[in-house]
Scaffold this motif. Structure first.
Motif, PDB file in Angstrom:
ATOM      1  N   LEU A 179     -19.661  -0.322   5.363  1.00  0.00           N
ATOM      2  CA  LEU A 179     -20.882  -0.071   4.591  1.00  0.00           C
ATOM      3  C   LEU A 179     -20.993   1.407   4.211  1.00  0.00           C
ATOM      4  CD1 LEU A 179     -23.392  -2.304   6.606  1.00  0.00           C
ATOM      5  CD2 LEU A 179     -22.416  -2.778   4.351  1.00  0.00           C
ATOM      6  N   ALA A 180     -20.633   2.287   5.137  1.00  0.00           N
ATOM      7  CA  ALA A 180     -20.694   3.726   4.850  1.00  0.00           C
ATOM      8  C   ALA A 180     -19.688   4.093   3.764  1.00  0.00           C
ATOM      9  CB  ALA A 180     -20.429   4.519   6.125  1.00  0.00           C
ATOM     10  N   GLU A 181     -18.498   3.508   3.830  1.00  0.00           N
ATOM     11  CA  GLU A 181     -17.471   3.807   2.826  1.00  0.00           C
ATOM     12  C   GLU A 181     -17.855   3.257   1.457  1.00  0.00           C
ATOM     13  OE1 GLU A 181     -14.106   2.100   4.697  1.00  0.00           O
ATOM     14  OE2 GLU A 181     -13.780   3.789   6.053  1.00  0.00           O
ATOM     15  N   LYS A 182     -18.518   2.119   1.426  1.00  0.00           N
ATOM     16  CA  LYS A 182     -19.007   1.591   0.147  1.00  0.00           C
ATOM     17  C   LYS A 182     -20.012   2.540  -0.489  1.00  0.00           C
ATOM     18  CE  LYS A 182     -18.256  -3.384   0.742  1.00  0.00           C
ATOM     19  NZ  LYS A 182     -18.895  -4.712   0.894  1.00  0.00           N
ATOM     20  N   ALA A 183     -20.879   3.077   0.336  1.00  0.00           N
ATOM     21  CA  ALA A 183     -21.865   4.031  -0.182  1.00  0.00           C
ATOM     22  C   ALA A 183     -21.171   5.285  -0.717  1.00  0.00           C
ATOM     23  CB  ALA A 183     -22.852   4.404   0.924  1.00  0.00           C
ATOM     24  N   GLU A 184     -20.161   5.770  -0.003  1.00  0.00           N
ATOM     25  CA  GLU A 184     -19.412   6.942  -0.451  1.00  0.00           C
ATOM     26  C   GLU A 184     -18.661   6.647  -1.744  1.00  0.00           C
ATOM     27  OE1 GLU A 184     -16.093  10.126   1.308  1.00  0.00           O
ATOM     28  OE2 GLU A 184     -16.687   8.365   2.476  1.00  0.00           O
ATOM     29  N   THR A 185     -18.107   5.447  -1.834  1.00  0.00           N
ATOM     30  CA  THR A 185     -17.398   5.052  -3.053  1.00  0.00           C
ATOM     31  C   THR A 185     -18.344   5.009  -4.244  1.00  0.00           C
ATOM     32  OG1 THR A 185     -15.861   3.716  -1.741  1.00  0.00           O
ATOM     33  CG2 THR A 185     -15.942   3.269  -4.092  1.00  0.00           C
ATOM     34  N   ASP A 186     -19.534   4.496  -4.037  1.00  0.00           N
ATOM     35  CA  ASP A 186     -20.526   4.429  -5.122  1.00  0.00           C
ATOM     36  C   ASP A 186     -20.880   5.834  -5.620  1.00  0.00           C
ATOM     37  OD1 ASP A 186     -20.551   1.692  -4.955  1.00  0.00           O
ATOM     38  OD2 ASP A 186     -22.310   1.602  -3.637  1.00  0.00           O
ATOM     39  N   LYS A 187     -20.951   6.807  -4.695  1.00  0.00           N
ATOM     40  CA  LYS A 187     -21.248   8.188  -5.096  1.00  0.00           C
ATOM     41  C   LYS A 187     -20.136   8.751  -5.977  1.00  0.00           C
ATOM     42  CE  LYS A 187     -24.039   9.461  -1.049  1.00  0.00           C
ATOM     43  NZ  LYS A 187     -24.118  10.335   0.140  1.00  0.00           N
ATOM     44  N   VAL A 188     -18.896   8.483  -5.581  1.00  0.00           N
ATOM     45  CA  VAL A 188     -17.760   8.974  -6.363  1.00  0.00           C
ATOM     46  C   VAL A 188     -17.740   8.329  -7.739  1.00  0.00           C
ATOM     47  CG1 VAL A 188     -15.240   9.071  -6.493  1.00  0.00           C
ATOM     48  CG2 VAL A 188     -16.388   9.506  -4.317  1.00  0.00           C
ATOM     49  N   VAL A 189     -18.017   7.041  -7.803  1.00  0.00           N
ATOM     50  CA  VAL A 189     -18.060   6.330  -9.088  1.00  0.00           C
ATOM     51  C   VAL A 189     -19.116   6.950  -9.985  1.00  0.00           C
ATOM     52  CG1 VAL A 189     -18.632   4.143 -10.192  1.00  0.00           C
ATOM     53  CG2 VAL A 189     -17.129   4.162  -8.204  1.00  0.00           C
ATOM     54  N   LYS A 198      -8.940   2.388   1.125  1.00  0.00           N
ATOM     55  CA  LYS A 198      -9.469   2.350   2.487  1.00  0.00           C
ATOM     56  C   LYS A 198     -10.442   1.191   2.660  1.00  0.00           C
ATOM     57  CE  LYS A 198     -12.081   5.725   4.125  1.00  0.00           C
ATOM     58  NZ  LYS A 198     -12.582   6.943   4.820  1.00  0.00           N
ATOM     59  N   LEU A 199     -11.248   0.943   1.636  1.00  0.00           N
ATOM     60  CA  LEU A 199     -12.166  -0.206   1.689  1.00  0.00           C
ATOM     61  C   LEU A 199     -11.393  -1.511   1.811  1.00  0.00           C
ATOM     62  CD1 LEU A 199     -14.914   0.618  -0.996  1.00  0.00           C
ATOM     63  CD2 LEU A 199     -15.272   0.254   1.446  1.00  0.00           C
ATOM     64  N   GLN A 200     -10.320  -1.619   1.021  1.00  0.00           N
ATOM     65  CA  GLN A 200      -9.511  -2.837   1.066  1.00  0.00           C
ATOM     66  C   GLN A 200      -8.867  -3.010   2.435  1.00  0.00           C
ATOM     67  OE1 GLN A 200      -6.297  -2.900  -1.754  1.00  0.00           O
ATOM     68  NE2 GLN A 200      -5.906  -5.083  -1.529  1.00  0.00           N
ATOM     69  N   ALA A 201      -8.319  -1.917   2.968  1.00  0.00           N
ATOM     70  CA  ALA A 201      -7.702  -1.990   4.294  1.00  0.00           C
ATOM     71  C   ALA A 201      -8.748  -2.315   5.360  1.00  0.00           C
ATOM     72  CB  ALA A 201      -7.004  -0.668   4.613  1.00  0.00           C
ATOM     73  N   ARG A 202      -9.946  -1.730   5.234  1.00  0.00           N
ATOM     74  CA  ARG A 202     -11.008  -1.994   6.213  1.00  0.00           C
ATOM     75  C   ARG A 202     -11.447  -3.454   6.140  1.00  0.00           C
ATOM     76  NH1 ARG A 202     -12.396   1.901   9.798  1.00  0.00           N
ATOM     77  NH2 ARG A 202     -12.764   3.416   8.136  1.00  0.00           N
ATOM     78  N   THR A 203     -11.543  -3.991   4.941  1.00  0.00           N
ATOM     79  CA  THR A 203     -11.918  -5.405   4.786  1.00  0.00           C
ATOM     80  C   THR A 203     -10.859  -6.312   5.407  1.00  0.00           C
ATOM     81  OG1 THR A 203     -13.086  -4.879   2.728  1.00  0.00           O
ATOM     82  CG2 THR A 203     -12.522  -7.184   3.112  1.00  0.00           C
ATOM     83  N   GLN A 204      -9.586  -5.981   5.147  1.00  0.00           N
ATOM     84  CA  GLN A 204      -8.505  -6.763   5.753  1.00  0.00           C
ATOM     85  C   GLN A 204      -8.539  -6.657   7.273  1.00  0.00           C
ATOM     86  OE1 GLN A 204      -4.944  -5.247   3.959  1.00  0.00           O
ATOM     87  NE2 GLN A 204      -5.246  -6.307   2.014  1.00  0.00           N
ATOM     88  N   LEU A 205      -8.886  -5.469   7.774  1.00  0.00           N
ATOM     89  CA  LEU A 205      -8.968  -5.276   9.220  1.00  0.00           C
ATOM     90  C   LEU A 205     -10.063  -6.145   9.827  1.00  0.00           C
ATOM     91  CD1 LEU A 205      -8.181  -3.779  11.811  1.00  0.00           C
ATOM     92  CD2 LEU A 205      -9.753  -1.945  11.142  1.00  0.00           C
ATOM     93  N   ILE A 206     -11.221  -6.178   9.171  1.00  0.00           N
ATOM     94  CA  ILE A 206     -12.329  -7.010   9.672  1.00  0.00           C
ATOM     95  C   ILE A 206     -11.929  -8.486   9.648  1.00  0.00           C
ATOM     96  CG2 ILE A 206     -14.685  -7.768   9.174  1.00  0.00           C
ATOM     97  CD1 ILE A 206     -15.251  -4.893   8.192  1.00  0.00           C
TER      98      ILE A 206
END
Length: 509
Positions: free
Chosen positions: A197-207, A68-76
């Motif tokens: 930015l919110a998804e990055k924070a969520e990803t960091d929590k999962v990591v 999702k992060l990759q797709a969001r980055t491509q979208l931006i």
């Protein structure tokens, strides 16, 4: 020489500019890509929500978030490309408006000058004087034509002003619309950046949560790598068998063809011998009939002694002996036709195993080769192997999503989809193998190309079945995290070598 050099440089620059412009995506392409990325993000989010019932963080959750992060980055990036394109269009529209304003002002000045001139010269009085001032009738006609052209010119100038004004108003409307679109895209870009930015924070929590399961995850990585190696070895063996089978079929077809040609040749030779034997027998019959008729009349052939007084020399041969012996000698030199005839004596040799090409492509039938060409021509337009889903693991060698020091090699792409989703064939072909290797696997042949669908919970096809595009092959199974994931691969045979290609470049996106 310098001029030629400058012309060549200018030509190269022009061609390069045209090439670069042709490679730039159009506005419609960017809009389509943006919509596809939004759908992919939506599908990923839906999948994450389905797995949220399990409160523990999983590797599948991490892959979904990273996808999702990759797709969001491509979208931006796509939105920024759209904004850049709009800014270029806005600048171009502004220049067009400026040029139109200048043109309109020039036309208005010219028209105003002609009106002022007509007013000052009192056009109605001067026209009469102008016409009566003609020296003769022809001169009067020329003056009338001149006045007509002058009036047409003034009318045309007025029409030009009106058209320019309409074009100018249209351009201004387009410019305002482009500015509004740019403002909307800027707002969307800002919103997507906040989501990122919110998804990055969520990803960091999962990591962080997964770091506490290092031993378990490393064991799973080793298990997945062993399963991948086993799958690769099995697929390669399947393809080798297909290559050998195609060669065997080509040899069998060539052998049958050679046998048919040999049989046809043998039949032709036997027919030729039969005709020759009939001709010889006919000639002998005519000779016997001729001699018998002569003897019954008591006649002898011219230049020969009568039978009563003429005898052949001992040990020699007379005319009659020669005539009767010749056909027998001729017949004796012919081989009899029948089951005891020697094929080699008749010139027909038993065909051995014919040589066929070592290239897999050359051993394909024309029908299968056409299928292969059609598959190749549809690169980038093939349907997805599932109706809905997103790519959770890309093709090729890449870093592990959690441990950067570990690399994984994916022979295809992993597509995460919904529970109970159907795996579909991406193109028409033939099912060449169905096996169970840590889950069912189906291999479909498309000529020089093979598509692999692995990780299935069950299958609905059998080896040898003909399948069509989007036909169901089975149901996608679940991984250890309880997520439905299909591993999709595309293999290509070149000569007698085979390798994988990136499936993501073959399916429509």
């Amino acid at each position: 020489m310098k001029n030629i050099k400058y012309i060549a440089i200018f030509s190269l620059i022009t061609l390069f500019s045209v090439y670069v412009a042709a490679q730039q995506p159009t506005k419609a392409d960017l809009e389509k890509r943006r919509n596809n990325l939004l759908k992919e993000i939506e599908q990923t989010q839906k999948q994450l929500e389905e797995t949220k019932q399990n409160k523990n963080a999983t590797l599948s959750d991490l892959k979904a978030l990273q996808a999702k992060l990759q797709a969001r980055t491509q979208l931006i990036n796509n939105i920024n490309s759209e904004i850049s394109g709009l800014e270029h269009t806005i600048r171009s529209s502004a220049r067009d408006i400026e040029d139109l304003n200048s043109k309109l002002q020039s036309q208005q000045r010219s028209y105003a000058a002609s009106v002022r001139y007509a007013y000052k010269s009192r056009e109605s009085e001067n026209l009469v004087a102008f016409l009566f001032g003609a020296s003769d009738f022809n001169d009067a006609l020329r003056r009338i034509q001149y006045l007509k052209r002058y009036n047409d010119f003034r009318k045309a100038e007025g029409d030009k002003i009106q058209r320019t004004q309409v074009t100018l108003n249209t351009k201004i409307g387009q410019l305002n619309s482009q500015k509004n679109e740019k403002s909307s895209l800027l707002a969307e870009e800002k919103e997507q950046t906040q989501e990122l930015l919110a998804e990055k924070a969520e990803t960091d929590k999962v990591v962080l949560a997964l770091k506490g399961k290092e031993k378990e995850l490393l064991d799973r990585i080793r298990k997945d790598q062993a399963a991948s190696a086993k799958l690769e070895s099995s697929i390669k063996e399947m393809i080798r068998k297909e290559i050998a089978l195609a060669k065997k079929k080509a040899e069998e077809e060539a052998r049958k063809k050679a046998e048919q040609e040999a049989l046809a040749k043998k039949k032709a030779e036997e027919e030729a011998r039969r005709k020759q034997e009939v001709a010889v027998a006919g000639s002998r019959s005519n000779d016997v009939t001729l001699r018998t008729g002569s003897e019954m009349r008591g006649e002898t052939p011219s230049g020969s002694a009568s039978p009563a007084t003429s005898k052949p020399a001992q040990g020699g041969s007379g005319a009659t002996a020669s005539n009767t012996a010749t056909p027998k000698a001729t017949a004796a030199t012919q081989q009899p036709s029948g089951s005891n005839a020697n094929p080699r004596a008749m010139g027909a040799s038993s065909p051995g195993t014919p040589k066929v090409s070592e290239s897999y492509k050359m051993n394909l039938t024309p029908e299968v080769q056409n299928l292969s060409n059609s598959f190749s021509a549809n690169q980038g337009r093939l349907p997805w192997p599932v109706e809905k889903g997103y790519i959770s693991s890309q093709y090729g060698t890449q870093q592990h999503p959690l441990y950067s020091s570990i690399t994984i090699d994916n022979l295809g792409i992993d597509i995460t989809t919904g529970a109970g989703a159907a795996a579909r064939s991406v193109f028409e072909g033939t099912v060449t193998k169905v096996s169970n290797i840590d889950g069912f696997i189906v291999m479909v042949s498309h000529g020089e190309y093979f598509t692999i669908y692995s990780g299935l919970a069950n299958v609905s096809v059998r080896q040898g079945d003909k399948v069509t595009a989007k036909q169901t092959l089975g149901t996608v199974g679940k991984n250890e995290d309880g997520v439905s994931v299909l591993n999709f691969q595309v293999w290509k045979i070149t000569g007698n070598n085979f390798s994988t290609v990136n499936p993501a470049s073959w399916i429509a996106r």
